[in-house]
Enzyme design. Sequence first.
Site, PDB file in Angstrom:
ATOM      1  N   ASP A  30      -8.590   8.883   8.767  1.00  0.00           N
ATOM      2  CA  ASP A  30      -7.296   9.210   8.170  1.00  0.00           C
ATOM      3  C   ASP A  30      -7.566  10.314   7.146  1.00  0.00           C
ATOM      4  OD1 ASP A  30      -4.968   9.386   6.693  1.00  0.00           O
ATOM      5  OD2 ASP A  30      -4.966   7.306   6.010  1.00  0.00           O
ATOM      6  N   LYS A  73      -4.258  19.356   2.393  1.00  0.00           N
ATOM      7  CA  LYS A  73      -3.556  19.081   3.647  1.00  0.00           C
ATOM      8  C   LYS A  73      -2.226  19.820   3.720  1.00  0.00           C
ATOM      9  CE  LYS A  73      -2.155  15.023   6.360  1.00  0.00           C
ATOM     10  NZ  LYS A  73      -2.250  13.546   6.364  1.00  0.00           N
ATOM     11  N   GLU A 133       0.003   9.662  12.684  1.00  0.00           N
ATOM     12  CA  GLU A 133      -0.229   8.605  11.689  1.00  0.00           C
ATOM     13  C   GLU A 133       0.651   7.369  11.920  1.00  0.00           C
ATOM     14  OE1 GLU A 133       0.157  10.721   7.984  1.00  0.00           O
ATOM     15  OE2 GLU A 133      -1.659  11.881   8.390  1.00  0.00           O
ATOM     16  N   ASP A 147       6.112   5.519   5.249  1.00  0.00           N
ATOM     17  CA  ASP A 147       4.812   5.910   4.683  1.00  0.00           C
ATOM     18  C   ASP A 147       5.009   6.642   3.357  1.00  0.00           C
ATOM     19  OD1 ASP A 147       2.370   7.064   4.019  1.00  0.00           O
ATOM     20  OD2 ASP A 147       1.939   7.803   6.032  1.00  0.00           O
TER      21      ASP A 147
HETATM   22  P1  ADP Z   1      -1.976   9.808   1.017  1.00  0.00           P
HETATM   23  O1  ADP Z   1      -1.498   9.238   2.315  1.00  0.00           O
HETATM   24  O2  ADP Z   1      -1.023  10.776   0.418  1.00  0.00           O
HETATM   25  O3  ADP Z   1      -3.355  10.329   1.103  1.00  0.00           O
HETATM   26  P2  ADP Z   1      -2.342   7.111  -0.108  1.00  0.00           P
HETATM   27  O4  ADP Z   1      -1.710   6.375   1.003  1.00  0.00           O
HETATM   28  O5  ADP Z   1      -3.792   6.919  -0.291  1.00  0.00           O
HETATM   29  O6  ADP Z   1      -1.967   8.648  -0.074  1.00  0.00           O
HETATM   30  O7  ADP Z   1      -1.542   6.711  -1.440  1.00  0.00           O
HETATM   31  C1  ADP Z   1      -1.951   7.150  -2.689  1.00  0.00           C
HETATM   32  C2  ADP Z   1      -0.951   6.654  -3.713  1.00  0.00           C
HETATM   33  O8  ADP Z   1      -0.923   5.226  -3.693  1.00  0.00           O
HETATM   34  C3  ADP Z   1      -1.306   7.065  -5.126  1.00  0.00           C
HETATM   35  O9  ADP Z   1      -0.151   7.540  -5.775  1.00  0.00           O
HETATM   36  C4  ADP Z   1      -1.764   5.766  -5.766  1.00  0.00           C
HETATM   37  O10 ADP Z   1      -1.524   5.719  -7.142  1.00  0.00           O
HETATM   38  C5  ADP Z   1      -0.910   4.763  -5.015  1.00  0.00           C
HETATM   39  N1  ADP Z   1      -1.487   3.419  -5.090  1.00  0.00           N
HETATM   40  C6  ADP Z   1      -2.689   3.014  -4.658  1.00  0.00           C
HETATM   41  N2  ADP Z   1      -2.894   1.709  -4.943  1.00  0.00           N
HETATM   42  C7  ADP Z   1      -1.778   1.282  -5.569  1.00  0.00           C
HETATM   43  C8  ADP Z   1      -1.377   0.030  -6.137  1.00  0.00           C
HETATM   44  N3  ADP Z   1      -2.167  -1.030  -6.103  1.00  0.00           N
HETATM   45  N4  ADP Z   1      -0.159  -0.046  -6.704  1.00  0.00           N
HETATM   46  C9  ADP Z   1       0.652   1.033  -6.754  1.00  0.00           C
HETATM   47  N5  ADP Z   1       0.327   2.225  -6.257  1.00  0.00           N
HETATM   48  C10 ADP Z   1      -0.873   2.353  -5.669  1.00  0.00           C
HETATM   49 MG    MG Z   2      -1.466   8.700   4.249  1.00  0.00          MG
END
Ligand code: ADP
Ligand code: MG
Length: 626
Positions: free
Chosen positions: A25, A87, A186, A208
């Site tokens: 991913d 990205k 995705e 998402d």
């Molecule tokens: P992307 O798909 O954009 O790469 P992610 O799916 O990894 O991103 O999401 C990242 C976001 O999720 C960040 O804003 C992070 O702060 C939030 N996040 C991760 N864990 C938690 C949590 N336990 N509670 C709230 N927000 C969270």
């Molecule tokens: Mg993502």
Amino acid sequence: MALLELSEPGQTPRPHERRVAAGIDLGTTNSLVATVRSGVAETLADTQGRHLLPSVVYYAAAAAPSVGDDAKAHAVTDPFNTIASVKRLMGRGVDDVKRLGNQLPYRFAASESAVPRIVTSAGVVSPVEVSAEILKVLKQRAQATLGADLDGVVVTVPAYFDDAQRQATKDAARLAGLNVLRLLNEPTAAAVAYGLDHQAEGVYVVYDLGGGTFDVSVLRLHRGVFEVLATGGDSALGGDDMDHAIAEWIMREANIGDHADPMLLRRLLRDACQAKERLTEAQQVALEVELAPQQVWQGTLTRSQLNALIDPLIQRSLAPCRRALRDANIKLEEVREVVMVGGSTRVPRVRERVGQFFARPPLVDIDPDKVVALGAAIQADVLAGNKPDTDMLLLDVNPLSLGIETMGGLAEKIIPRNTTLPVSRGQDFTTYKDGQTALSIHVVQGERDLVSGCRSLARFELHGIPPMAAGAARIRILFQVDADGLLSVSAKEQTTGTESSIQVKPSYGLTDNEIETMLLDSIDHATDDVAARQLREQQVDADRLLDAVGVALRADGDALLDKTERAAIDAAMQSLRSAREGQDERAIKNAIAALDTTTAEFASRRMNEGIRKALTGRRISELKDI
Ligand code: ADP
Ligand code: MG
């Protein structure tokens, strides 16, 4: 009766050789790698036990780039050399980047190239190269954990990614030395992780909410294959916005006023993000922010205060949901399940509000920031051939164009590559010769203009076409690719209904590597192809003319031509025939023109003769109706 397995004497059963495959991913905020071990998909951690790799690359002068948490640590102190959210730039042109404007804190190199390049202390880098650095780290992590080289990977991309963005992602993977088995959408990967592909057919929604982007996809599962019906979202909505909302709240509470200096703002954002993540479990968190040396602000943020701060943001995500359902022509009640993806869907308020909107509790059992990587790993395992009993491949787009051979060895594309499956497209063709009663159909796959550069899939024949003049028959050729990726081609003569058909399996045996080579080939040979196409077209014209003149000579040559006229036509035909054998398109064209002129008089005499015959024996009164 139980069946006993017999083995031939002297033959020891060879254990199935497992291929090492992984799912990746490649996220805007975080990236992950996962693999299937002992039948279970799991994400892989680094040596410190961290599964999520921040998608951040730090370029320092005269040093290898660092990736992940180490790189992220530089974001505050050295923002120009710390590349995050790359990205967003994948597959984008210089103009797109200009449009994104000051949202991006980087310096871009002025270049003639169509690809934007970022200036760093370590030199100028392209988005593809930055992504490749992230992929290299994940590749190493997988190989270290699994103790073997990766045979292939599935890399996920947003469903809305266009061809250029997908190609850029593939290029990044290739640059990182990875063999891409397939790019997977995705939302489809998330649905696979939940095993929805084995569940009831119907419509599923994937919600998402990541760090900086929100994507919603409406998928329809039909015969084990997901079709993307609609996508929507907001490319500037995610957990980062929640962090901003919290930071602004702290600034209000601490009476900092509107403009915190950039360093303080970054610290506030970091603390806000931590508070937000802790509030996913806790009901309230204590905050302590160092406003200046020796000046610390202390406060408490409760879950309900957080909810009030982020409600407007969650609300903003619901409009794209409504729109995507409308685009897909799906009513809310038709949605079977809602899959939660992205770290920000851990926030309890998000789950609650999304559940209310869709009137059903969303699926949250699988860790929402791992679910995409897990689905990709499951798909990689199947594609690598580790599950021989699973013969169904999850194809959601047609990877190469499908078409048929037309006169002169040209490939006519009927279903262009990247068309969402299942699909059905038809095209009308006609006969090439007078009285032609059969048609041979050659099904090909590939991007080149000439059949010789494409892959031959199948040949079949349509018989029983009623004899007609060339060009009079209407033959409808229908291509259908069903949910299993099976292509069936049928040909039907429209006036008589004569029909013939065949089934072929186009994706069988063609690796993505071959696909790539074929794609690159088609780009490299684009100019060659144009010349070759023109030559073939002239050759087809030449054949058609030689044929027609031959038929006319046999019918009326003796009656309508004297010896010298006949000799002139024979000579013109001969020179066209020899030009036809050569590679000079212009020579053929000239010879065609010459034969045309030489036969002009003969043609007009034939026409007069035809009229004379038609008129013979008719009375004037009848002629009025002609
Ligand atoms: P992307 O798909 O954009 O790469 P992610 O799916 O990894 O991103 O999401 C990242 C976001 O999720 C960040 O804003 C992070 O702060 C939030 N996040 C991760 N864990 C938690 C949590 N336990 N509670 C709230 N927000 C969270
Ligand atoms: Mg993502």
